[in-house]
Design a protein around this motif. Structure first.
Motif, PDB file in Angstrom:
ATOM      1  N   ASP A   1      -5.827   6.677 -11.520  1.00 49.57           N
ATOM      2  CA  ASP A   1      -5.994   6.893 -10.079  1.00 49.57           C
ATOM      3  C   ASP A   1      -5.898   8.373  -9.734  1.00 49.57           C
ATOM      4  OD1 ASP A   1      -6.441   4.287  -9.525  1.00 49.57           O
ATOM      5  OD2 ASP A   1      -4.383   3.821  -8.904  1.00 49.57           O
TER       6      ASP A   1
ATOM      7  N   THR B   1      -6.983   3.205   4.652  1.00 48.55           N
ATOM      8  CA  THR B   1      -5.694   2.643   4.273  1.00 48.55           C
ATOM      9  C   THR B   1      -5.636   2.171   2.825  1.00 48.55           C
ATOM     10  OG1 THR B   1      -6.452   0.595   5.275  1.00 48.55           O
ATOM     11  CG2 THR B   1      -4.976   1.953   6.586  1.00 48.55           C
ATOM     12  N   THR B   2      -6.681   2.401   2.016  1.00 46.81           N
ATOM     13  CA  THR B   2      -6.544   2.062   0.606  1.00 46.81           C
ATOM     14  C   THR B   2      -5.497   2.995   0.006  1.00 46.81           C
ATOM     15  OG1 THR B   2      -8.194   3.637  -0.151  1.00 46.81           O
ATOM     16  CG2 THR B   2      -9.002   1.464   0.445  1.00 46.81           C
ATOM     17  N   PRO B   3      -4.765   2.515  -1.028  1.00 47.48           N
ATOM     18  CA  PRO B   3      -3.708   3.351  -1.598  1.00 47.48           C
ATOM     19  C   PRO B   3      -4.217   4.727  -2.029  1.00 47.48           C
ATOM     20  CG  PRO B   3      -3.647   1.161  -2.559  1.00 47.48           C
ATOM     21  CD  PRO B   3      -4.847   1.201  -1.675  1.00 47.48           C
TER      22      PRO B   3
ATOM     23  N   ALA C   1      -6.905   6.458  -0.882  1.00 48.86           N
ATOM     24  CA  ALA C   1      -7.220   7.292   0.276  1.00 48.86           C
ATOM     25  C   ALA C   1      -5.932   7.813   0.889  1.00 48.86           C
ATOM     26  CB  ALA C   1      -8.021   6.497   1.299  1.00 48.86           C
ATOM     27  N   GLN C   2      -4.911   6.945   0.944  1.00 51.78           N
ATOM     28  CA  GLN C   2      -3.647   7.385   1.526  1.00 51.78           C
ATOM     29  C   GLN C   2      -2.986   8.456   0.652  1.00 51.78           C
ATOM     30  OE1 GLN C   2      -0.226   4.799   1.856  1.00 51.78           O
ATOM     31  NE2 GLN C   2       0.381   5.736   3.803  1.00 51.78           N
TER      32      GLN C   2
ATOM     33  N   LYS D   1       2.677   1.930  -3.296  1.00 52.18           N
ATOM     34  CA  LYS D   1       1.853   2.502  -4.349  1.00 52.18           C
ATOM     35  C   LYS D   1       1.571   3.985  -4.094  1.00 52.18           C
ATOM     36  CE  LYS D   1      -2.085   2.390  -7.160  1.00 52.18           C
ATOM     37  NZ  LYS D   1      -3.027   1.638  -7.912  1.00 52.18           N
ATOM     38  N   SER D   2       1.200   4.336  -2.858  1.00 53.65           N
ATOM     39  CA  SER D   2       0.902   5.752  -2.621  1.00 53.65           C
ATOM     40  C   SER D   2       2.174   6.582  -2.731  1.00 53.65           C
ATOM     41  CB  SER D   2       0.191   5.982  -1.297  1.00 53.65           C
ATOM     42  OG  SER D   2       0.360   4.926  -0.428  1.00 53.65           O
TER      43      SER D   2
ATOM     44  N   ASN E   1     -14.242   5.908   6.478  1.00 55.00           N
ATOM     45  CA  ASN E   1     -14.129   4.569   5.877  1.00 55.00           C
ATOM     46  C   ASN E   1     -12.720   4.284   5.366  1.00 55.00           C
ATOM     47  OD1 ASN E   1     -16.856   4.709   6.161  1.00 55.00           O
ATOM     48  ND2 ASN E   1     -17.197   5.268   4.007  1.00 55.00           N
ATOM     49  N   SER E   2     -12.315   3.054   5.498  1.00 56.43           N
ATOM     50  CA  SER E   2     -11.100   2.489   4.923  1.00 56.43           C
ATOM     51  C   SER E   2     -10.008   3.515   4.591  1.00 56.43           C
ATOM     52  CB  SER E   2     -11.448   1.719   3.641  1.00 56.43           C
ATOM     53  OG  SER E   2     -12.130   2.580   2.749  1.00 56.43           O
TER      54      SER E   2
ATOM     55  N   VAL F   1       0.838  -1.196   0.000  1.00 55.01           N
ATOM     56  CA  VAL F   1       0.000   0.000   0.000  1.00 55.01           C
ATOM     57  C   VAL F   1       0.870   1.243   0.000  1.00 55.01           C
ATOM     58  CG1 VAL F   1      -1.570   1.346   1.422  1.00 55.01           C
ATOM     59  CG2 VAL F   1      -1.995  -1.075   1.072  1.00 55.01           C
TER      60      VAL F   1
END
Lengths: 313, 304
Positions: free
Chosen positions: A54, B6-8, B10-11, A7-8, B3-4, A4
């Motif tokens: 994205d 920790t998704t890439p 959102a981060q 990717k960010s 919500n969530s 994770v």
């Protein structure tokens, strides 16, 4: 967790590189210099395509262009500060205070996530604001509906939606709607839109949507008419004539016009917009309301009462 | 909690927003930072660790974002390319615009300067999204703010209140104590000077409200007990009106099933059963069943 962050990290590095560059960066520039792109060329290509999507889904506009229009160079990418940067026009501390209180209305409600990031952005503008003075009056949005965020997204993007709606007899119906507007009134949220099967304008109450709302990916799928017609008395095809005991029936009086009154009763005329609602409202008022006309409504009230009587015999 | 987080994606959004926030809040503690972003402390620490690896191509110490947070307080340097506050998404703008609609109503009692400021902001936001999303300029929030003022300053409020149970409007003077919420409906507890006792009111049933002119005394705090009425009923047909009135879950209802109904007053219960048009039949207790029956009979009598 590690993947994770990787990717960010790559997405942030890509944003920085595209934002800081004065010229367009070609794909090979990006693959050579931006941290995180590695592996076979096709793998990097795929990675880059996903990354662009994205970033766009975060609202970041990536511009495609070439160095020099006279030569057919390989196209390159950049993000212009003007499109990236928040621009709400001139704002002072009081504006920020009002906007911040507006955002905090969503605490515990459907758009909490969106309002949290909006608040962070307002706080980042580096303006002193005095929220204390007004915070006493901070309003609260009622509604924790899970579908709220999807529906606002669909209204803004003009994307079609699908959902299951519960009818008066509790049967579920599939609806496909072009959503025109969303409005909060008297503690409920109402969605107005064109029913794409029936080709009619319909109003839906959000708490009667019993499935997840599916939003189409396609934006700008329809035009919204300049004037969205209101369901009101002008459109009523029929009027009912009813008697209401004096000082009673306030709920019905608010939609009716007084025709005549005597010592015990007021006679009122009211538009029949929703026959099933009207029948229930009349039954609710027990012996304080009775129907004179039309005969069909009078009959359905009497039938319902006889049915109730038989059941409670 | 959001919500969530920790998704890439959102981060990533949070990392981009962290930079301008930190630049304007140098030295903020990690826990304050987590509170502003409404995430757990270890999520924000993970963010800082990730951001620390980001920078301009080259990625030498000269190009990397310079973050210090070992002490529990965060400072940031060398972050120029990301210093801009990022543009807002349409849903962020919707959240602000709707919040302003409500705020506008709350401020109607207070004067024009703030209201015209809100109108200006609201117009500016709406021009950015061009969508019809609004909250009706209602009296409800104005009434709510009147009650909030009563709670905060212990001032009595004179109100006209509609009771759907008795189907009557009454004038009352109340001093409000607290708001509470049940099943998405907002109520408030208040001392009613008109009936000398504590009462519960629904915010959306206030017809008019204003600050009471004379000062009021609170006589005695005798709490009236509100007893709930419980009734056993049978489902005869599936009906949305009945389900919503008694807050029965749509998906759990079936014909022939026995259900337990609750109400605060027998009067309200009888009306709701009648409005159900035969979808629910009261089985017990027999007093309530007879009450329903008498009500039906007197309504039928009007047509005979």
């Amino acid at each position: 967790m590690h993947t994770v962050s990787r990717k960010s990290e790559r997405l942030v590095n890509l944003t920085i590189a595209l934002l800081a560059t004065k010229r367009y960066l070609t794909k090979s520039d990006i693959f050579r210099t931006v941290e995180g792109y590695e592996g076979a060329p096709e793998a990097m290509e795929r990675m880059f395509e996903r990354d662009k999507d994205d970033l766009r889904s975060l609202g970041i506009a990536i511009e495609l262009g070439t160095f020099d229009p006279l030569f057919e160079d390989e196209a390159g990418y950049r993000i212009t500060p003007a499109s990236y940067r928040l621009d709400l026009g001139e704002l002072d501390g009081s504006d920020i205070a009002l906007l911040s209180i507006a955002a905090s209305a969503w605490t515990g409600a459907a758009l909490e996530r969106e309002s949290t990031s909006a608040l962070v952005k307002l706080a980042s503008m580096g303006l002193d604001s005095d929220e204390e003075a007004l915070s006493l009056l901070a309003p609260r949005v009622s509604g924790t509906d899970n579908n709220f965020a999807s529906i606002t997204d669909a209204v803004v993007r003009r994307a079609e939606i699908e959902f299951q709606y519960v009818g008066v007899d509790l049967t579920r119906h599939d609806r496909r709607i072009a959503p025109y507007s969303l409005r909060g009134q008297n503690g409920s949220w109402f969605l107005v839109g064109q029913d794409l099967e029936k080709q009619e304008l319909r109003t839906f109450r959000l708490d009667r949507i019993v499935s997840e709302v599916k939003v189409s990916k396609k934006s700008n799928a329809f035009d919204i008419p300049d004037q969205i017609p209101d369901q009101n008395a002008d459109q009523a095809k029929e009027f009912a004539l009813i008697r209401i005991r004096r000082n009673r029936g306030h709920q019905l009086r608010s939609v009716a016009t007084l025709v005549h009154s005597d010592e015990e009763w007021d006679e009122l005329s009211l538009p029949i917009l929703d026959e099933s609602w009207l029948l229930r409202a009349i039954l609710w008022h027990r012996d304080d309301v009775f129907v004179l006309e039309p005969a069909s409504l009078r009959k359905s009230v009497i039938d319902s009462l006889k049915h109730l009587q038989a059941l409670h015999g | 909690m959001v919500n969530s987080p920790t998704t890439p994606l959102a981060q990533t959004a949070r990392l981009l927003d962290l930079v301008p926030f930190l630049l304007s809040h140098q030295g903020i503690s990690i826990s304050d930072l987590a509170a502003h972003f409404k995430v757990e402390k270890d999520v924000i620490t993970d963010d800082l660790n990730t951001l620390w690896m980001c920078g301009l191509p080259g990625y030498t110490p000269l190009e990397l974002i310079d973050l210090a947070f070992d002490s529990g307080y965060v400072t940031i340097r060398n972050a120029a390319p990301l210093a801009y506050v990022r543009t807002m998404s349409s849903s962020e703008i919707v959240s602000l615009a709707l919040g302003l609609d409500l705020l506008r109503d709350s401020l109607l009692n207070l004067g024009n300067e703030q209201v015209s400021r809100i109108d200006r902001l609201s117009q500016r936001l709406r021009s950015q999204i061009g969508a019809h999303i609004s909250i009706a300029s209602g009296t409800q929030t104005a009434h709510r703010s009147m009650i909030a003022t009563s709670i905060a300053r212990r001032v009595p409020v004179e109100m006209t209140y509609y009771s759907s149970t008795t189907d009557q409007e009454t004038r009352r003077i109340v001093t409000a104590y607290d708001f509470f919420q049940e099943n998405d409906v907002e109520y408030f507890q208040a001392y009613c000077h008109t009936s000398n006792g504590m009462r519960t009111f629904r915010v959306d049933r206030i017809v008019t409200a204003s600050v009471a002119q004379e000062s009021q005394e609170i006589v005695n705090d005798k709490k009236q007990k509100s007893e709930r009425i419980r009734v056993g009923a049978t489902v005869r047909s599936l009906d949305r009106t009945s389900a919503e009135a008694f807050r029965l879950a749509f998906e759990e209802l079936e014909v022939g099933a026995s259900v337990a109904l609750e109400a605060f007053s027998s009067d309200w219960l009888v009306r709701a059963i009648m409005a159900g048009a035969g979808s629910l039949v009261v089985e017990e207790p027999s007093e309530i069943r007879q009450l329903v029956r008498r009500s039906i009979d007197s309504a039928i009598a009007l047509y005979e």
